[in-house]
Design a protein around this motif. Structure first.
Motif, PDB file in Angstrom:
ATOM      1  N   UNK A 159       0.831  -1.207   0.000  1.00  0.00           N
ATOM      2  CA  UNK A 159       0.000   0.000   0.000  1.00  0.00           C
ATOM      3  C   UNK A 159       0.865   1.256   0.000  1.00  0.00           C
ATOM      4  N   UNK A 160       2.025   1.172   0.601  1.00  0.00           N
ATOM      5  CA  UNK A 160       2.888   2.364   0.594  1.00  0.00           C
ATOM      6  C   UNK A 160       3.472   2.613  -0.787  1.00  0.00           C
ATOM      7  N   UNK A 162       1.828   1.686  -3.576  1.00  0.00           N
ATOM      8  CA  UNK A 162       0.706   2.078  -4.429  1.00  0.00           C
ATOM      9  C   UNK A 162       0.282   3.525  -4.219  1.00  0.00           C
ATOM     10  N   UNK A 163       0.446   3.999  -3.005  1.00  0.00           N
ATOM     11  CA  UNK A 163      -0.057   5.351  -2.704  1.00  0.00           C
ATOM     12  C   UNK A 163       1.044   6.397  -2.763  1.00  0.00           C
ATOM     13  N   UNK A 166       2.002   8.290  -5.189  1.00  0.00           N
ATOM     14  CA  UNK A 166       1.563   9.518  -5.847  1.00  0.00           C
ATOM     15  C   UNK A 166       0.690  10.367  -4.939  1.00  0.00           C
ATOM     16  N   UNK A 167      -0.100   9.692  -4.122  1.00  0.00           N
ATOM     17  CA  UNK A 167      -0.941  10.428  -3.184  1.00  0.00           C
ATOM     18  C   UNK A 167      -0.077  11.075  -2.112  1.00  0.00           C
ATOM     19  N   UNK A 211       1.519  14.177  -3.054  1.00  0.00           N
ATOM     20  CA  UNK A 211       0.659  15.357  -3.097  1.00  0.00           C
ATOM     21  C   UNK A 211       0.238  15.806  -1.699  1.00  0.00           C
ATOM     22  N   UNK A 212      -0.032  14.855  -0.834  1.00  0.00           N
ATOM     23  CA  UNK A 212      -0.561  15.196   0.481  1.00  0.00           C
ATOM     24  C   UNK A 212       0.552  15.612   1.440  1.00  0.00           C
TER      25      UNK A 212
END
Lengths: 223, 223, 223, 223
Positions: free
Chosen positions: B167-168, B170-171, B173-174, B177-178
DNA sequence: TATGAATGAGGGTTCATTCAT
DNA sequence: CATGAATGAACCCTCATTCAT
């Protein structure tokens, strides 16, 4: 002169067809000729109704998000239930959404693509789609750990829980090849399987967090 | 009809450039012209050396896999260490591979794309890339749970562990941004952060599995 | 391996065809499909050889400019001739270029369009095409008025001279409709007519400037 | 089948908006959607009111011509003034119209385009727009040269005069780039500059014609 | 062995026009 | 009198592939 203006019929057909095609092919691979064909619309209809391909895509994402929220049961968990039960309910519902087939999974597919190949829609998702889900889990985990929802530890546990769920979604294609018998022909998992996985993830997560709650509680009570 | 020429310099440059471009853009978005340009080769070089785009892609995947295995430390875990330590080592190494940047992550990126948009390369990955990793974790988990590596429960725990790690990835790109400050400009996670996450996932997983081991352990020790 | 690389043959055919079509239709109206057809080339040839439509256009302008300069007789006026004769020669040559037909007038047509609908090529023309012509006339007029070539009065007289010439170019379409007999079917003016117009413009201009030369010369000599 | 409706408000707004857009973009580049938007009319309004794009264009040309004639001061020159003064007045007024900005220059812009890319409107202009202007100058020049207005020499002098004026209109875009400070931001020339240019053109032309009047008069009077 | 040139199918987008209401 | 919806032809551009050298 229609008083009810939900957009033209063609516009709606376009939206539905586009959701399907975008979910299947992703933004760039999707061909608007394909979308228009499925919507039984002219090739120029997309430009007329939405301006360009990307605006159509954004409209699809927003529509899918709205529909998703309309039947998001994980946000309607009984607030008085014990947190363990809340977690179980959430995981069950979340996995169900991910592992079913049909329109309800389209948003998930689009999100998975955005992770790898971000478009303008990713910002929308970060702002509108993710927070409700994330917030719901943070609330439950915070309760379990006796920590505020925005504590870093809560965040990490949330990631652990969601990661356990999402891997089944991400590896669907592999499962289809390795254990074709366990997955329905329409690419969905059987409900019994989903329930079984949900139970596992719940137990795994509850015990995984149990140890972590102690020091926090200790620090709190032992002060 | 060119015979196989592993020593061709152009061919190798092509392979290196293609790995980079495919990892960045994925199979379909990658442009042959782009690859040839980076490899300082003629536009027709790909078709000359590999036949077509897909064959080049397959060659890239195999090359990346070979290189990956050459320095896969998670397969060289001390067999005599206690399983808890083995797990910790694996998670740390696996996360490091996922969350670094550069060539070592390219295979991971290609796999992530294959999950969403499978090509002929997915079969290769299922057969050659995944089993070593999967087997390593199954061995450790089996040891922890006192169960054979192919037990369904082991399988599910493996999924829980890998899901927490992936999950780290996969995320990314998020996260970019965050919380842009927490990620390096080259898209990699700082080593300290990776170690921290690894520790969390390890603890979460060990405790998550503890409860599941009990009956097995009980049966074993006769308590 | 050809040592002489003037570009491929197709590239040259493209350039010729494009000059023709651009001169006829202007940049925007010109269709690259039309150009490729006349050049007996594939529709993708423009993109391959020039990148895009605008780059092709720029290449055409530069080629036309180079060809124009190769046989620009107005720049090869006998420097020892009296200025009156120089002016007459220039006007005759300039009008001849404007009022003929065929490739030599294409650059003029493109410039006329750039005046009304500027593109990136206008900057090139201002920098490379106009100065030689402008400079030639300014030299002659300066000599006639005993003023430096960059004097404002010289500038205005140059405009008066060029304006008198260019109006015959600009009103070609009108002349074609009003007095079709005086213009050749290929859109060119008969040489006798050109000579006649040149004589008129020369006399008109020489006398027009005569009065203006006096005070300047007086101020200069009488100092 | 709509009957002619000169009083239709939409029709008039369309005409105004179209004049603006056609002047800016020319016939072919002008987009019906753009015109309708500015006129706050429906996209189908043009076809409804005028049939098609070209008919609208023709209507615009005629409207602009009518308005132009309503305040054409060069046609109201004092008939008793000496011809030198008449010429000066004409040139001043003509240049003013050409070098100002706003609606009064729109017709000029459309004419300039018609010269390069004729449409059906060019015939109208040749028949209705040009003759009054041309006739006015021919009258003045004929008087100056003691020749009938339709004499070839008069015609050529008229061209010389108009050419000198029009070049400043034609080269506006160049002036804007080469000497931006001398032109107003709204693309118009400052009144003082216009007056200055008018004075130059007048003097240049008067002296240019002086010599031509002599032989004609001599031939006439028998010297 | 390798390349520059060329190709053709197909992509998104534009826009004047038409039609039913 | 007017409009929102829809259309289809055409345009520029992209790109994997092929061919002759």
């Amino acid at each position: 002169m229609p008083s009810y203006q939900p957009g033209s019929d063609t516009r709606n057909r376009l939206l539905v067809a586009a959701a399907e095609v975008f979910a299947e092919q992703g933004f760039r691979h999707a061909r608007i000729s394909d979308i228009c064909q499925r919507a039984q619309a002219n090739i120029a209809a997309v430009n007329y109704h939405f301006g360009d391909k990307e605006s159509l895509y954004l409209a699809v994402v927003q529509k899918l998000d709205a529909e998703s929220k309309a039947d998001a049961t994980y946000m309607q968990i009984d607030p008085n239930a014990p947190p363990e039960e809340k977690l179980q309910t959430f995981i069950r519902e979340f996995l169900a959404i991910l592992l079913k087939s049909g329109p309800s999974t389209w948003l998930g597919k689009l999100m998975a693509r955005e992770m790898i190949e971000p478009t303008a829609a990713l910002d929308y998702m970060i702002e509108k789609v993710i927070p409700p889900v994330d917030g719901a889990v943070r609330g439950i985990v915070g309760e379990l750990l006796s920590l505020p929802p925005d504590a870093p530890l809560v965040q990490m546990c949330v990631s652990s829980i969601l990661g356990q769920c999402m891997i089944y979604f991400d590896t669907k294609e592999i499962a289809l090849r390795v254990t074709p018998g366990l997955i329905n022909p329409d690419n969905s998992y059987p409900p019994a399987m989903i329930a079984f996985l949900a139970e596992h993830v719940t137990q795994f997560s509850l015990h995984g967090m149990q140890s972590m709650a102690v020091p926090a509680a200790a620090a709190q009570t032992g002060k």
